[in-house]
Design an enzyme around this catalytic site. Structure first.
Site, short mmCIF file in Angstrom:
data_model
loop_
_atom_site.label_atom_id
_atom_site.label_comp_id
_atom_site.label_asym_id
_atom_site.label_seq_id
_atom_site.Cartn_x
_atom_site.Cartn_y
_atom_site.Cartn_z
N CYS A 1 1.09 -1.47 0.60
CA CYS A 1 0.36 0.16 -0.47
C CYS A 1 1.04 1.05 0.22
CB CYS A 1 -0.91 0.13 1.42
SG CYS A 1 -2.42 -1.76 1.12
N ARG B 1 4.04 -0.39 -4.57
CA ARG B 1 3.89 -0.51 -3.57
C ARG B 1 3.02 -1.28 -3.30
NH1 ARG B 1 6.89 2.24 0.72
NH2 ARG B 1 5.52 1.71 2.04
N TRP C 1 -2.26 -3.07 -1.53
CA TRP C 1 -2.04 -3.94 -1.85
C TRP C 1 -2.92 -5.10 -0.36
CZ3 TRP C 1 0.31 -7.82 1.66
CH2 TRP C 1 0.96 -8.79 0.76
N ASN D 1 -1.71 2.36 5.85
CA ASN D 1 -1.54 1.25 4.89
C ASN D 1 -0.45 0.18 6.51
OD1 ASN D 1 2.95 1.68 4.26
ND2 ASN D 1 1.65 -0.08 4.15
N GLY D 2 -0.67 -1.16 6.67
CA GLY D 2 -0.35 -2.04 7.32
C GLY D 2 -1.34 -2.36 8.33
N GLU E 1 18.94 -15.62 -6.41
CA GLU E 1 18.51 -14.93 -7.39
C GLU E 1 17.99 -15.21 -8.30
OE1 GLU E 1 18.02 -12.08 -5.18
OE2 GLU E 1 17.77 -10.14 -7.06
N LYS F 1 14.35 -14.29 -9.12
CA LYS F 1 14.22 -13.38 -10.67
C LYS F 1 12.64 -13.73 -11.64
CE LYS F 1 14.93 -10.43 -8.59
NZ LYS F 1 15.65 -9.93 -7.62
N GLU G 1 9.36 -15.00 -10.07
CA GLU G 1 8.57 -13.32 -9.60
C GLU G 1 8.18 -12.94 -10.16
OE1 GLU G 1 9.92 -10.24 -6.63
OE2 GLU G 1 12.35 -10.19 -7.97
N HIS H 1 22.20 -35.37 -3.67
CA HIS H 1 21.51 -35.90 -2.91
C HIS H 1 19.98 -35.21 -3.01
CE1 HIS H 1 25.40 -35.66 -1.45
NE2 HIS H 1 25.35 -34.86 -1.21
N LYS I 1 6.69 -3.66 -3.27
CA LYS I 1 8.19 -2.92 -3.15
C LYS I 1 8.81 -3.50 -2.23
CE LYS I 1 11.66 -1.77 -5.39
NZ LYS I 1 12.58 -2.65 -5.88
C1 F6R Z 1 13.41 -9.60 -4.94
C2 F6R Z 1 12.29 -8.67 -4.12
C3 F6R Z 1 12.04 -8.72 -2.59
C4 F6R Z 1 13.19 -7.88 -1.82
C5 F6R Z 1 12.58 -8.13 -0.21
C6 F6R Z 1 13.66 -7.40 0.54
O1 F6R Z 1 13.21 -9.16 -6.20
O2 F6R Z 1 12.77 -7.14 -4.27
O3 F6R Z 1 12.76 -10.25 -2.41
O4 F6R Z 1 14.37 -7.71 -1.28
O5 F6R Z 1 11.34 -7.71 -0.19
O6 F6R Z 1 13.12 -6.05 0.22
P1 F6R Z 1 14.24 -5.06 1.46
O7 F6R Z 1 15.21 -5.43 0.27
O8 F6R Z 1 13.75 -3.75 0.73
O9 F6R Z 1 13.89 -4.98 2.56
#
Ligand code: F6R
Length: 592
Positions: free
Chosen positions: A2, A27, A74, A100-101, A465, A469, A472, A488, A587
């Site tokens: 949010c 967000r 969100w 938000n929250g 990683e 990517k 997601e 294993h 985000k």
């Molecule tokens: C993946 C991604 C998330 C963030 C995670 C932590 O692309 O963006 O996995 O890495 O939510 O976010 P921060 O770094 O803002 O604590």
């Protein structure tokens, strides 16, 4: 999780709110809404879906109000419907709230309100705030808000306007982010800086337990008991251009291409000593790093560097697992939280729990003035600029630059290590030249149902990683695995339909990786390898070969990461998916 914005000033509020919401859409993007003070009435408009739905619904409406609040959602409590979209109002439509929250005790408050005969019209936790403020209102919005806040528990930030007090917005912060923007004859509230960046670079980040009383003439800040607080204004070092797409199709692609600069700027912070900590890491018995998602993967690479170059043990723990775990801590330990946003609830609460035990904390964040930055004993920064694409790319590389620099700084080989890393921005640029070839490969495999990503040593986290990517943004199932662990169990998954991305630069585990690749080939898996330019042996073993410039082994994650980001980007984009705003994600994750 949010985004909220508030504006009060000399101009018509609606375009400012909508523009701000567009910049906050990363967000949350399942519904959006605004509330405006039109004369002595509240005008509310909300829509399920993306913000463009809201914009369409407002098209041609003669709205003149100069005070308003807005929200992108969100969903946490209640489906993403129009009824559940914010703003929420009290029964008489006199108070509008964006939030938000999570209000953790909302069910209890809801029951109480219902017993008092109040009808609630949504399934959200937010609506109770509007009813409580209305109930406590006795002629002063701030007082009513402070009274309502006493009833709320959870982590939240909200903003409220009332038809009874035109020109006034009250914003509250407790656990979720909220900043005040200071303009000329106008002032703002927002969850994050990009929302208000076209109008002002002067901000006051609120701390938990603070309330901002905002009008066009000024801003007053109070604690939850109503005592005034004096706060300093910060000047944001970002410009608007860095928060716009600049000709790229998606923010993610732009941000992938910004990595040479993000890494270069972050390294400069250490070389100029600006990012140097006022403590000696070597005096601590152990470093514990807490982080989530991509930041967690950066931490895993940082662990290898710090253990190798500084020789102190490093533990990396998911922040969401740390706070409720039992890791023994002593004052000889130091805990670092890595978070690009500086607002991730799991990381923030973990660090808070550490501080309560008297253990020192370090923040590694991209957002100066964010909660984790302000609440930690020491801070170091990545200088990646604002990252808008939900999938983290340039902040990951910048985190690597910061962690490498930290390790180098406390190492006996400080000068040599800094010298080596100075060529990395240029190597990243070179690696990006392979994008067209990666696009072709991505097209071939975009229909696959599953992917495996394998790596060892410093490139095992790169594999993790890469898989994250892909998952997601393309919604294709992908798993990252340490290549040596395949035998294993997971090797059973491999057949002729399985693309296996093997990260195999020439490092200490190169030969072992080649053996692991043979194991994949023997089961007919499709090997997409990422290795050093001119590596004929690897090319020979691979179905597809992606070259990156050769670098010293400790620097490999800086370049091997890039193809994994581009594979995810091209696959998602070719599948026609919303690369910058993938489903179900946000985000900044400000809920536990
Ligand atoms: C993946 C991604 C998330 C963030 C995670 C932590 O692309 O963006 O996995 O890495 O939510 O976010 P921060 O770094 O803002 O604590």
């Amino acid at each position: 999780m949010c985004g909220i914005i508030g504006y009060t000033g000399k101009d018509i509020a609606v375009p400012i709110l909508l523009g701000g919401l567009e910049r906050l859409e990363y967000r949350g993007y399942d519904s959006a809404g605004v509330a405006l003070l039109e004369g002595d009435k509240l005008f509310i408009k909300k829509r399920a879906g993306k913000i463009r739905e809201l914009v369409r619904s407002l098209w041609g409406k003669p709205l003149k109000g100069k005070t308003g609040i807005g929200h992108v959602r969100w969903a946490t409590h209640g489906e993403p419907t129009e009824d559940n979209a914010h703003p929420h109002t009290d029964s008489k439509g006199e108070f509008a709230v964006v939030h938000n929250g999570i209000i953790e005790n909302y069910l209890e408050i809801r029951k109480e309100l219902e017993e008092e005969g109040i009808k609630l019209s949504s399934d959200t936790d937010t609506e109770v705030i509007a009813h409580l403020i209305s109930k406590f209102y006795k002629g002063d919005l701030l007082e009513a808000v402070l009274e309502a806040v006493k009833r709320l528990s959870g982590a939240f930030a909200f903003a409220v306007i009332s038809s009874k007090e035109p020109g006034r917005i009250v914003g509250v912060k407790e656990g979720s982010p909220l900043i005040v923007g200071i303009g000329e004859g106008e002032n703002f509230l927002a969850s994050d800086i990009p929302a208000i960046l076209p109008y002002t670079k002067k901000i006051i980040p609120l701390n938990d337990g603070e309330v901002a009383d905002v009008s066009p003439e000024g801003v007053n800040i109070y604690d939850f008991s109503g005592n005034p607080i004096t706060k300093e204004i910060m000047i944001v070092p970002w410009d608007l251009i860095s928060a716009e797409k600049g000709g790229f199709k998606h923010f993610m692609l732009k941000e992938i291409y910004e990595q040479p600069k993000a890494v270069g700027d972050t390294l400069k912070g250490f070389v100029s000593k600006e990012s140097v900590l006022p403590i000696d890491l070597r005096e601590f018995r152990r470093l514990i790093i807490v982080a989530c998602g991509t930041s967690y993967h950066a931490a895993l690479i940082g662990k290898v560097w710090i253990e190798r170059f500084v020789n102190i043990p490093v533990e990396v723990i998911y922040a969401s697992e740390f706070k409720y775990g039992h890791t023994p801590l002593s004052p000889d330990d130091i805990v670092m939280g890595i978070s690009q946003s500086g607002e991730t609830a799991d990381t923030k609460f973990s660090l808070q729990s550490v501080k309560e035990k008297g253990v020192k904390t370090i923040a590694l964040v991209n957002v100066v003035g964010s909660s984790i930055d302000r609440e930690s004993d020491f801070s170091i920064y990545t200088h990646a600029g604002p990252e808008i694409g939900v999938a983290a790319t340039k902040t990951f590389s910048a985190q690597l630059a910061a962690l490498y620099s930290l390790a180098a700084f406390y190492s006996m080989e400080r000068e040599a290590l800094f010298k080596k890393v100075s060529s990395v921005p240029m190597k990243i640029e070179k690696a990006l030249e392979g994008a067209e070839h990666i696009e072709v490969i991505s097209e071939k495999y975009m229909k696959a149902k599953d992917f495996l990503y394998l790596g060892r040593y410093l490139n095992y986290p790169v594999a993790l990683e890469g898989a994250l990517k892909l998952k997601e943004i393309s919604y294709i199932h992908a798993e990252g695995y340490p290549a040596g662990e395949m035998k294993h169990g997971p090797i059973a998954l491999i057949d002729e339909n399985m693309p296996v991305v093997c990260v195999a630069p020439k490092d200490r585990v190169y030969e072992k990786m080649l053996s692991n690749i043979e194991e994949v080939r023997a089961r007919k898996g499709k090997v997409i390898s990422i290795g050093f330019e001119g590596d004929g042996t690897l090319k020979e073993l691979s179905t597809e070969f992606i070259e990156v410039p050769s670098v010293e082994e400790e620097l490999t994650p800086f370049t091997t990461t890039l193809p994994t980001q581009l594979i995810a980007y091209f696959i998602a984009s070719k599948l026609g998916l919303d690369v910058d705003q993938p489903r179900n994600l946000a985000k900044t994750v400000t809920v536990e």
